[in-house]
Design a protein around this motif. Structure first.
Motif, PDB file in Angstrom:
ATOM      1  N   ILE A  36       0.842  -1.200   0.000  1.00  0.00           N
ATOM      2  CA  ILE A  36       0.000   0.000   0.000  1.00  0.00           C
ATOM      3  C   ILE A  36       0.878   1.251   0.000  1.00  0.00           C
ATOM      4  CG2 ILE A  36      -1.629   1.353   1.392  1.00  0.00           C
ATOM      5  CD1 ILE A  36      -2.986  -1.356   2.083  1.00  0.00           C
ATOM      6  N   MET A  37       1.953   1.226   0.785  1.00  0.00           N
ATOM      7  CA  MET A  37       2.883   2.342   0.814  1.00  0.00           C
ATOM      8  C   MET A  37       3.518   2.544  -0.569  1.00  0.00           C
ATOM      9  SD  MET A  37       6.160   2.967   3.326  1.00  0.00           S
ATOM     10  CE  MET A  37       6.984   1.489   2.730  1.00  0.00           C
ATOM     11  N   ARG A  40       1.073   4.266  -2.829  1.00  0.00           N
ATOM     12  CA  ARG A  40       0.993   5.696  -2.506  1.00  0.00           C
ATOM     13  C   ARG A  40       2.170   6.447  -3.118  1.00  0.00           C
ATOM     14  NH1 ARG A  40      -0.640   4.991   3.852  1.00  0.00           N
ATOM     15  NH2 ARG A  40      -2.894   5.176   3.595  1.00  0.00           N
ATOM     16  N   ARG A  41       3.358   5.864  -3.024  1.00  0.00           N
ATOM     17  CA  ARG A  41       4.554   6.503  -3.601  1.00  0.00           C
ATOM     18  C   ARG A  41       4.454   6.622  -5.114  1.00  0.00           C
ATOM     19  NH1 ARG A  41       9.171   3.472  -0.046  1.00  0.00           N
ATOM     20  NH2 ARG A  41       8.913   4.757   1.818  1.00  0.00           N
ATOM     21  N   TYR A  44      -0.887   6.843  -6.297  1.00  0.00           N
ATOM     22  CA  TYR A  44      -2.274   6.481  -6.018  1.00  0.00           C
ATOM     23  C   TYR A  44      -2.705   7.149  -4.718  1.00  0.00           C
ATOM     24  CZ  TYR A  44      -1.894   3.027  -9.697  1.00  0.00           C
ATOM     25  OH  TYR A  44      -1.718   2.423 -10.906  1.00  0.00           O
ATOM     26  N   ASN A  45      -3.865   7.789  -4.736  1.00  0.00           N
ATOM     27  CA  ASN A  45      -4.377   8.489  -3.566  1.00  0.00           C
ATOM     28  C   ASN A  45      -5.135   7.491  -2.682  1.00  0.00           C
ATOM     29  OD1 ASN A  45      -5.197  10.372  -1.717  1.00  0.00           O
ATOM     30  ND2 ASN A  45      -6.651  11.375  -3.077  1.00  0.00           N
ATOM     31  N   ILE A  46      -4.398   6.862  -1.777  1.00  0.00           N
ATOM     32  CA  ILE A  46      -4.979   5.866  -0.875  1.00  0.00           C
ATOM     33  C   ILE A  46      -4.981   6.468   0.523  1.00  0.00           C
ATOM     34  CG2 ILE A  46      -4.760   3.558   0.110  1.00  0.00           C
ATOM     35  CD1 ILE A  46      -3.273   2.770  -2.496  1.00  0.00           C
ATOM     36  N   THR A  47      -6.181   6.619   1.079  1.00  0.00           N
ATOM     37  CA  THR A  47      -6.319   7.164   2.423  1.00  0.00           C
ATOM     38  C   THR A  47      -6.571   6.029   3.409  1.00  0.00           C
ATOM     39  OG1 THR A  47      -8.691   7.511   2.137  1.00  0.00           O
ATOM     40  CG2 THR A  47      -7.236   9.355   1.581  1.00  0.00           C
ATOM     41  N   TYR A  63      -8.661   1.200   4.220  1.00  0.00           N
ATOM     42  CA  TYR A  63      -7.951   1.938   3.175  1.00  0.00           C
ATOM     43  C   TYR A  63      -8.926   2.181   2.025  1.00  0.00           C
ATOM     44  CZ  TYR A  63      -3.744   0.423   5.622  1.00  0.00           C
ATOM     45  OH  TYR A  63      -2.773   0.214   6.571  1.00  0.00           O
ATOM     46  N   LEU A  65      -9.311   3.930  -1.966  1.00  0.00           N
ATOM     47  CA  LEU A  65      -8.705   4.494  -3.159  1.00  0.00           C
ATOM     48  C   LEU A  65      -9.578   5.667  -3.573  1.00  0.00           C
ATOM     49  CD1 LEU A  65      -6.622   4.441  -5.425  1.00  0.00           C
ATOM     50  CD2 LEU A  65      -8.118   2.870  -6.654  1.00  0.00           C
TER      51      LEU A  65
END
Length: 68
Positions: A36-37, A40-41, A44-47, A63, A65
């Motif tokens: 997931i990290m 994000r790098r 991808y906008n993962i909150t 999590y 998207l």
């Protein structure tokens, strides 16, 4: 065979959200935080949001998207 990161991304693209339990039970991925990290790098906008199970009281992270 797809990587763990690719499998998590496919799941997020289809369902828009995922939990650690989803990663383990549906995808067979125990160490899901690193992929997931990586996503994000890659942009991808993962909150992540902490949630509490209403029945058991257990706390987990959901999590999402985020798409625009």
């Amino acid at each position: 065979m797809k990587t763990q990161k690719e499998r998590i991304l496919d799941y997020l693209l289809k369902h828009k959200k995922i939990t650690g339990l989803d990663c383990v039970s549906k995808l067979g991925i125990l160490e899901y935080r690193h992929p997931i990290m990586q996503l994000r790098r890659e942009g991808y906008n993962i909150t992540g949001e902490m949630k509490k199970n209403k029945i058991t009281g257990n706390v987990y992270k959901l999590y999402r998207l985020e798409t625009t």
